[in-house]
Write a protein that holds these residues in place. Structure first.
Motif, PDB file in Angstrom:
ATOM      1  N   UNK A 131      -7.870   0.611  -1.851  1.00 12.79           N
ATOM      2  CA  UNK A 131      -7.969   1.170  -0.509  1.00 12.79           C
ATOM      3  C   UNK A 131      -6.699   1.964  -0.233  1.00 12.79           C
ATOM      4  N   UNK A 132      -6.832   3.163   0.328  1.00 18.32           N
ATOM      5  CA  UNK A 132      -5.643   3.974   0.589  1.00 18.32           C
ATOM      6  C   UNK A 132      -5.666   4.509   2.014  1.00 18.32           C
ATOM      7  N   UNK A 133      -4.472   4.618   2.581  1.00 15.76           N
ATOM      8  CA  UNK A 133      -4.308   5.168   3.929  1.00 15.76           C
ATOM      9  C   UNK A 133      -3.159   6.167   3.889  1.00 15.76           C
ATOM     10  N   UNK A 134      -3.438   7.403   4.305  1.00 16.71           N
ATOM     11  CA  UNK A 134      -2.444   8.466   4.290  1.00 16.71           C
ATOM     12  C   UNK A 134      -2.100   8.844   5.719  1.00 16.71           C
TER      13      UNK A 134
ATOM     14  N   UNK B 275      -1.296   1.738  -0.286  1.00 18.35           N
ATOM     15  CA  UNK B 275      -2.365   1.337  -1.200  1.00 18.35           C
ATOM     16  C   UNK B 275      -2.562  -0.167  -1.109  1.00 18.35           C
ATOM     17  N   UNK B 276      -3.799  -0.602  -1.092  1.00 17.19           N
ATOM     18  CA  UNK B 276      -4.152  -2.019  -1.161  1.00 17.19           C
ATOM     19  C   UNK B 276      -5.098  -2.190  -2.334  1.00 17.19           C
ATOM     20  N   UNK B 277      -4.815  -3.158  -3.194  1.00 21.38           N
ATOM     21  CA  UNK B 277      -5.584  -3.328  -4.435  1.00 21.38           C
ATOM     22  C   UNK B 277      -6.200  -4.723  -4.463  1.00 21.38           C
TER      23      UNK B 277
ATOM     24  N   UNK C 183       0.069  -4.928  -1.625  1.00 20.26           N
ATOM     25  CA  UNK C 183       0.121  -3.783  -0.718  1.00 20.26           C
ATOM     26  C   UNK C 183       1.324  -2.947  -1.138  1.00 20.26           C
ATOM     27  N   UNK C 184       1.089  -1.666  -1.442  1.00 20.13           N
ATOM     28  CA  UNK C 184       2.135  -0.786  -1.939  1.00 20.13           C
ATOM     29  C   UNK C 184       2.316   0.350  -0.944  1.00 20.13           C
ATOM     30  N   UNK C 185       3.557   0.569  -0.511  1.00 13.91           N
ATOM     31  CA  UNK C 185       3.845   1.605   0.481  1.00 13.91           C
ATOM     32  C   UNK C 185       4.766   2.652  -0.139  1.00 13.91           C
ATOM     33  N   UNK C 186       4.295   3.886  -0.175  1.00 11.63           N
ATOM     34  CA  UNK C 186       5.081   5.018  -0.657  1.00 11.63           C
ATOM     35  C   UNK C 186       5.514   5.854   0.542  1.00 11.63           C
ATOM     36  N   UNK C 187       6.813   6.172   0.608  1.00 12.86           N
ATOM     37  CA  UNK C 187       7.324   6.958   1.739  1.00 12.86           C
ATOM     38  C   UNK C 187       7.915   8.277   1.242  1.00 12.86           C
TER      39      UNK C 187
END
Length: 217
Positions: free
Chosen positions: A118-121, A104-106, A92-96
């Motif tokens: 999978x991405x959540x904005x 992002x979840x891969x 799980x990768x979180x960009x701020x």
């Protein structure tokens, strides 16, 4: 934004690979033959059908409002990397950013040669995610071809080189087609990054690209 047929190519080619600094390497148990790496907070390679044959240089997102603001995720400093279970390679990768948070979840499919991102904005309601994938099928940067097509009524981005191929599709949380304004281009000339760099928003929409080093967006 009008769709045109053939994407222009660069005057000269200088293909490079993504960063060698990796944060994560993953695959899945089972018959699937796919491996992936993560660097700078995005997918940096996809290998298939062997671990020594890369097929994708990198795949990430650009976040933009269509009014001139745009931010490439891999250019943001210090993304947060999490793994829910140390025994299961599901990063799980979180960009701020001051205007958004993008998660992002891969996941590699254990039964099929498929990689799911999978991405959540969250944040500013004007912002939208733009996919940017640089294909490198067969570890070749000169003979890849790409085009926009459909599969069972859904828009799909395709690329092919020799015996290798890839397809990119997207769906919304409701299961509806989520790939809007699909386009392909050549890296360094007509790819999505060059479009944003020149125009501050997505204006180009090409239906086919190559042979060369192609991108899908």
């Amino acid at each position: 934004m009008a769709a045109t047929s053939k994407a222009p190519g660069p005057a000269c080619r200088h293909a490079v690979w993504s960063t060698a600094k990796k944060d994560f390497v993953g695959t899945a148990p089972g018959p699937a033959r796919l491996w992936f790496t993560v660097g700078k907070g995005i997918i940096t390679e996809v290998f298939y059908p062997r671990i020594d044959i890369p097929q994708v240089r990198d795949m990430g997102l650009i976040i933009a409002d269509g009014k001139g603001f745009w931010q490439e995720l891999k250019a943001l400093p210090e993304p947060q990397l999490q793994i829910d279970d140390p025994a299961i390679p599901l990063p799980i990768i979180i960009h701020r950013h001051e205007r958004f948070t993008c998660t992002l979840r891969i996941c590699a499919d254990p039964l099929r040669d498929v990689l799911l991102m999978d991405f959540q904005l969250e944040g500013d309601a004007d912002l939208r995610p733009y996919l940017l994938c640089a294909a490198r099928l067969g570890e070749d940067a000169e003979n890849n071809q790409a085009w926009v097509g459909q599969w069972e009524g859904r828009p799909v981005l395709w690329a092919q080189q020799g015996p290798f191929g890839l397809a990119i599709s997207c769906r919304s949380p409701e299961g509806l087609p989520g790939l809007e304004a699909p386009s392909v281009g050549e890296v360094g000339a007509s790819d999505l990054w060059q479009d944003f760099h020149a125009n501050g928003r997505m204006l180009w929409q090409y239906q086919e690209a190559g042979p060369g080093e192609v991108s899908l967006s």
